[in-house]
Enzyme design. Structure first.
Site, short mmCIF file in Angstrom:
data_model
loop_
_atom_site.label_atom_id
_atom_site.label_comp_id
_atom_site.label_asym_id
_atom_site.label_seq_id
_atom_site.Cartn_x
_atom_site.Cartn_y
_atom_site.Cartn_z
N GLU A 172 2.97 -2.45 -3.95
CA GLU A 172 3.66 -2.19 -2.67
C GLU A 172 4.91 -3.07 -2.50
OE1 GLU A 172 0.84 -2.22 0.60
OE2 GLU A 172 -0.09 -0.38 -0.14
N GLU A 291 -4.33 3.62 -4.21
CA GLU A 291 -5.01 3.15 -2.99
C GLU A 291 -5.10 4.34 -2.04
OE1 GLU A 291 -3.86 -0.47 -0.95
OE2 GLU A 291 -3.28 -1.40 -2.84
O1 AHR Z 1 -6.44 -2.34 0.51
C1 AHR Z 1 -5.92 -3.20 1.47
C2 AHR Z 1 -4.43 -3.45 1.33
O2 AHR Z 1 -3.74 -2.29 1.69
C3 AHR Z 1 -3.90 -3.76 -0.04
O3 AHR Z 1 -3.97 -5.11 -0.36
C4 AHR Z 1 -2.47 -3.36 0.04
O4 AHR Z 1 -1.94 -3.00 -1.21
C5 AHR Z 1 -2.48 -2.24 1.06
O5 AHR Z 1 -1.48 -2.39 2.00
#
Ligand code: AHR
Length: 495
Positions: A172, A291
């Site tokens: 990110e 994610e």
């Molecule tokens: O999964 C929780 C968080 O969400 C992670 O660390 C990040 O990559 C995302 O913003």
């Protein structure tokens, strides 16, 4: 009103990619500490790995695990987590304002993963670090021996290289919250140079460039385009992340979250293909949706609200039946895009927005969202078929009219599995037309549903919501008939 699906084995999306059933272990909250790792716990082995959690992750069918973050990785020094545990330093983790003891690191993770029989998806720190640390970590992990970092691994008791295939170039990096965040040009250059160096160490690796951290960030689309103009030739995947919020928006919008996941996959692949066209490249990137999950993110007060603690309770979301239906529809969307999505990781595995919950010194149990994941990982085999669906629609605030049915189908040596979510509040009769498929003789229907869509599994009542068999499925020539309960995830199997 009823819904209809037409399936024809001649029309397929592509093979079921096993890496779609990935998960994520971040050094965040209690995912690692008192989640997968808890020395002294009655179920822990000599290395402190909780066997109860390994058993559940195996039952879930997890095939790949992203590690060690997440935001955590952007300020992580991997050397802190290897070598004799008593000599490892305690550090401040700036991502989640935690005390990191480094009792768990690469070696422990790889041992745990070996027990799980899953593949690593390893992230490198491109926040506070860069080319050099990524190169060293890869040398430590994958080079056989006779060099500084590979010999250190051998000295740490690991003679054979780990052979880690998939590497994420940061996490990110577009997010203002990211420690060491970058502009698209800065990150694109860094990703290119890091990829180049890593490929010189091990040409067999697969690399994931960071896409946008969500679809609503103002740079969505332009971030991917700029980053990929720098590093297109050096990478294999572009990442996508998204969390679907039960709190923000109306309930129908929430149940229709998969519409947004589909838009995101289409947006990211279109942008990557646009860069390919500009560069005159015939290579096609895949998406690593590394994610995704349901998360009441609007209730999270932000990293600044957290204090300095070791293994604090952060975002330990409790999931209900509606969340299971949403998670099921997200898995269905990933399957339906198996031609372009090559990796997907549900975030996270234990305690932190997770299908598996544990208590320190206590039990581990399955949340509602465990079940659609486990059922899909177990039954999605062979090839994904295209589904032609007609279904009643429901109004949503964000996406307009959305079909109440979400469905995907896989076919493996004559065994058909249909995955179906009823987003509606009433039972949905579904007719499945099996064109060109042999007439089935056996049929089964399993559902995750409850009279109360807010039903949850808790430490006290860990089996309140479980998959159950549904009677009443019928075969009528080459047509299967089932009824999907309100707000439910379903697997219909025929062979
Ligand atoms: O999964 C929780 C968080 O969400 C992670 O660390 C990040 O990559 C995302 O913003």
């Amino acid at each position: 009103e009823s819904a209809k699906l037409t399936l024809d084995p001649a029309f397929e999306v592509g093979p079921v990619e096993r890496r779609l059933f990935g998960s994520f272990v971040e050094h965040m909250g209690r995912c690692v500490y008192t989640g997968v790792f808890e020395p002294g716990h009655e179920s822990a082995d000599d290395g402190g790995l909780r066997r109860d959690v390994i058993e559940l992750a195996r039952e879930m069918g997890v095939t790949a695990v992203r590690y060690p973050g997440g935001n955590f990785v952007s300020n992580y020094e991997w050397e802190d987590g290897v070598g004799p545990a008593p000599e490892r330093p305690t550090r401040l983790d700036l991502a989640w304002r935690q005390i990191e003891t480094n009792a768990f690191g690469l070696g422990e993770f790889m041992t745990w993963l070996g027990e799980l029989r899953a593949e690593p998806v390893m992230a490198v720190n491109l926040g506070t670090r860069g080319v050099s640390a990524a190169r060293d970590l890869l040398e430590y992990a994958n080079y056989p021996g006779g060099t500084r970092w590979s010999d250190l691994r051998v000295k740490h008791g690991v003679r054979e290289p780990y052979g880690i295939k998939v590497w994420c170039l940061g996490n990110e990096m577009d997010g203002p919250w990211q420690i060491g965040g970058k502009t698209a040009d800065e990150y694109g250059r860094l990703a290119f140079e890091t990829a180049k160096a890593m490929r010189r160490v091990d040409p067999s690796i697969e690399l994931v460039a960071c896409g946008s951290s969500n679809m609503r960030i103002p740079t969505f689309g332009s971030w991917e385009a700029t980053v990929l103009e720098h590093c297109y030739d050096e990478v294999d995947y572009i990442s996508a992340h998204s969390y679907y919020d039960p709190v923000a928006g109306d309930r129908a919008t929430y149940l229709a979250s998969a519409v947004e996941m589909e838009q995101q996959i289409q947006g990211v692949t279109a942008t990557a293909d646009h860069v390919a066209a500009k560069l005159g490249s015939r290579k096609r990137l895949k998406v690593s949706f590394d994610e995704w999950n349901v998360w009441s993110q609007s209730l999270f007060e932000g990293e600044g609200s957290l204090g300095w603690a070791h293994a604090p309770r952060i975002i330990e979301e409790e999931y209900d039946v509606a969340a299971a239906a949403v998670v099921g529809s997200l898995l269905i969307t990933l399957l339906n895009h198996a031609d372009r999505v090559g990796i997907a990781c549900q975030a996270q595995l234990a305690n932190v927005i997770a299908p598996i919950r544990t208590e320190p010194g206590g039990p581990a149990w399955r949340q509602t969202i465990f079940h659609p994941f486990a059922l899909t990982a177990a039954n999605a085999r062979g090839r994904v078929l295209q589904v032609e669906a007609t279904a009643p629609v429901m109004p949503t605030e964000r996406y307009g009219e959305v079909p109440v049915l979400a469905a995907a189908a896989t076919l493996d040596e004559g065994e058909l599995s249909v995955f179906a979510v009823n987003r509606g509040e009433t039972p949905l009769p579904l007719a499945i037309d099996l064109r060109g498929l042999p007439c089935p003789t056996g049929i089964s229907h399993v559902t995750v549903a409850d009279d109360d869509p807010a039903a949850r599994n808790t430490e006290r009542d860990p089996r309140r919501v479980e998959p159950r068999a549904v009677q009443g499925a019928t075969i009528d020539g080459d047509r299967l008939n089932v009824v999907l309960p309100p707000i439910s995830f379903n697997v219909v199997k025929a062979s």
